[in-house]
Design a protein around this motif. Structure first.
Motif: not given
Length: 154
Positions: A6-8, A116-121, A73-79, A16-21
């Motif tokens: 799951x890139x990035x 591989x860009x997958x969240x493990x934790x 449900x409606x969500x907003x995330x911020x780095x 890339x952190x902003x893209x992931x978020x």
């Protein structure tokens, strides 16, 4: 079979952190537990409030139950921060229960990714505040014009 990447990919830089978020926000706003689960490793470990969840199948079960009780449900995330293979975010989401009471939930998450860009934790701390429907801020996924913007603290 699930996609094994799951890139990035880490190590993350600001872009890339902003893209992931944003990708996480977009996925969670679908309220599709199976789609969301594909961003996590098969043996991903979560702490969500007072619950501990391990593995994709358990993540699907957890999210299915969550979105059965947290309606609209409606969500907003911020780095918040990033380094290497870790990202910290703050978030707010709004939903209502079956009785019609609206809530805004405030939280922080700590994420750790595999190569591989997958969240493990995933570790999430969350607090809920009852709000009136007229105090809502979020009405579905983030509009294109608001992508990349922060959100109010209160």
């Amino acid at each position: 079979m699930a996609d094994d990447s799951k890139p990035p990919f880490p190590p993350f830089d600001l872009e890339s952190a902003l893209v992931k978020v944003q990708a996480a926000e977009d996925a969670w706003n679908t309220r599709d537990p199976h789609r969301v689960s594909l961003a996590y490793t098969e043996d991903s470990q979560w702490r969500n409030r007072d619950q501990f969840v391990t593995g994709r199948a358990a993540i699907v079960d957890f999210l299915t139950a969550k979105w059965e009780r947290e309606l609209d449900y409606a969500l907003r995330k911020g780095l918040w921060s990033f380094a290497g293979n870790r990202i910290a975010v703050r978030f707010q989401y709004e939903c209502h229960d079956a009785g019609g009471q609206w809530y805004r939930s405030y939280g922080n998450e700590l994420w750790e990714f595999d190569d591989n860009g997958l969240m493990r934790r995933r570790e999430a701390s969350i607090n809920d505040v009852a709000i009136d429907e007229g105090d809502r801020r979020y009405f579905g996924p983030r509009p294109e014009s608001e992508r990349g913007q922060d959100f109010p603290l209160r």
